[in-house]
Design an enzyme around this catalytic site. Structure first.
Site, mmCIF file in Angstrom:
data_model
loop_
_atom_site.group_PDB
_atom_site.id
_atom_site.type_symbol
_atom_site.label_atom_id
_atom_site.label_comp_id
_atom_site.label_asym_id
_atom_site.label_seq_id
_atom_site.Cartn_x
_atom_site.Cartn_y
_atom_site.Cartn_z
ATOM 1 N N HIS A 8 7.497 -0.972 5.669
ATOM 2 C CA HIS A 8 7.007 -1.256 6.921
ATOM 3 C C HIS A 8 5.454 -1.526 6.961
ATOM 4 O O HIS A 8 4.969 -1.458 5.991
ATOM 5 C CB HIS A 8 7.331 -0.132 7.962
ATOM 6 C CG HIS A 8 6.435 1.195 7.499
ATOM 7 N ND1 HIS A 8 7.075 2.123 7.000
ATOM 8 C CD2 HIS A 8 4.986 1.564 7.761
ATOM 9 C CE1 HIS A 8 6.146 3.197 6.684
ATOM 10 N NE2 HIS A 8 4.905 2.957 7.157
ATOM 11 N N HIS A 81 -1.909 -0.142 7.272
ATOM 12 C CA HIS A 81 -1.468 0.062 5.966
ATOM 13 C C HIS A 81 -0.160 -0.678 5.891
ATOM 14 O O HIS A 81 0.515 -1.375 6.763
ATOM 15 C CB HIS A 81 -1.171 1.559 5.745
ATOM 16 C CG HIS A 81 -0.179 2.297 6.445
ATOM 17 N ND1 HIS A 81 -0.393 2.682 7.933
ATOM 18 C CD2 HIS A 81 1.136 2.240 6.230
ATOM 19 C CE1 HIS A 81 1.101 3.329 7.901
ATOM 20 N NE2 HIS A 81 1.822 3.136 7.196
ATOM 21 N N GLU A 132 0.934 3.038 1.219
ATOM 22 C CA GLU A 132 1.800 3.974 1.380
ATOM 23 C C GLU A 132 2.893 3.825 0.320
ATOM 24 O O GLU A 132 3.571 2.713 0.448
ATOM 25 C CB GLU A 132 2.302 4.300 2.748
ATOM 26 C CG GLU A 132 3.206 5.519 3.039
ATOM 27 C CD GLU A 132 3.771 5.674 4.321
ATOM 28 O OE1 GLU A 132 3.582 4.558 5.212
ATOM 29 O OE2 GLU A 132 4.214 6.819 4.779
#
Lengths: 138, 138
Positions: A8, A81, A132
């Protein structure tokens, strides 16, 4: 160390309900989840499916939220992010550290909004992009 | 107006060669294209495939580059835009304008780095996120 698909893009917003409405208009309401609070993570979260990946909408929850500093710098919100899947979060964390990357927080993986362990790599080590790493969901 | 899959995330960088090296280390050199200059667009570009989507690495080319202002604010680089595919770029542009969105530049689609027509929607109308709409590649 290789990483997998883009799970994502994290998008921070001061108003998750309005931002959800905007993306639901583009992707259809059926592709937007309900907004859910994650007090331990300091965020309210909604996911919007783009078909091949997801947008993770994030609104700060509380004064200790990790998103507060970003919104101070970007009051309207913005891209926060990117999240890449990895087959083994511990091996991935160790490999990033061996390359000199800084893992945020304690350095230990913790359970993120997707229910699987994650770590964040400091953007100073990744050309300004907060990355991430997420244990691949089963 | 509905949009389609996330074609790519645009990532701006002051040093595309170093950034390409970093992502090639994560995704394998075979998934990173050569760096190509687009003088008319004011950028040097490299694509990195994540399997389900792409990262579009962008380094400014020349003093008129559209990426210069972003790097002034984010000297190390960072996430610059997201790109959604649309079946009809003119219909998509018109629908965004009808909702009050501002299309950057002349407002007319132009050929982007993928060889298909694109427009950019001003982030003030999209919760701080710069959105590129791209005619679906054939």
């Amino acid at each position: 160390m290789k990483v997998g698909r883009l799970n994502h893009i994290g998008i921070a917003t001061p108003d998750i309900a309005a931002t959800r409405d905007s993306y639901a208009a583009l992707y259809g309401l059926e592709n937007a989840t309900e907004i859910k609070d994650f007090p331990k993570l300091g965020v309210r979260v909604c996911f919007v499916s783009t078909g091949n990946t997801e947008l993770e909408l994030l609104e700060p929850l509380g004064p200790e939220s990790p998103v507060n500093k970003f919104l101070e710098k970007n009051p309207k919100g913005g891209q926060h992010h990117v999240c890449f899947e990895v087959p083994d979060i511990i091996a991935a964390r160790d490999a990033m550290q061996a390359k000199g990357a800084t893992i945020l927080g304690t350095g230990e993986p913790y359970i993120g909004a997707h229910g699987v362990p994650v770590v964040f790599v400091h953007p100073k080590d990744t050309h300004g992009v907060l990355i991430e790493l997420m244990q691949e969901p089963k």
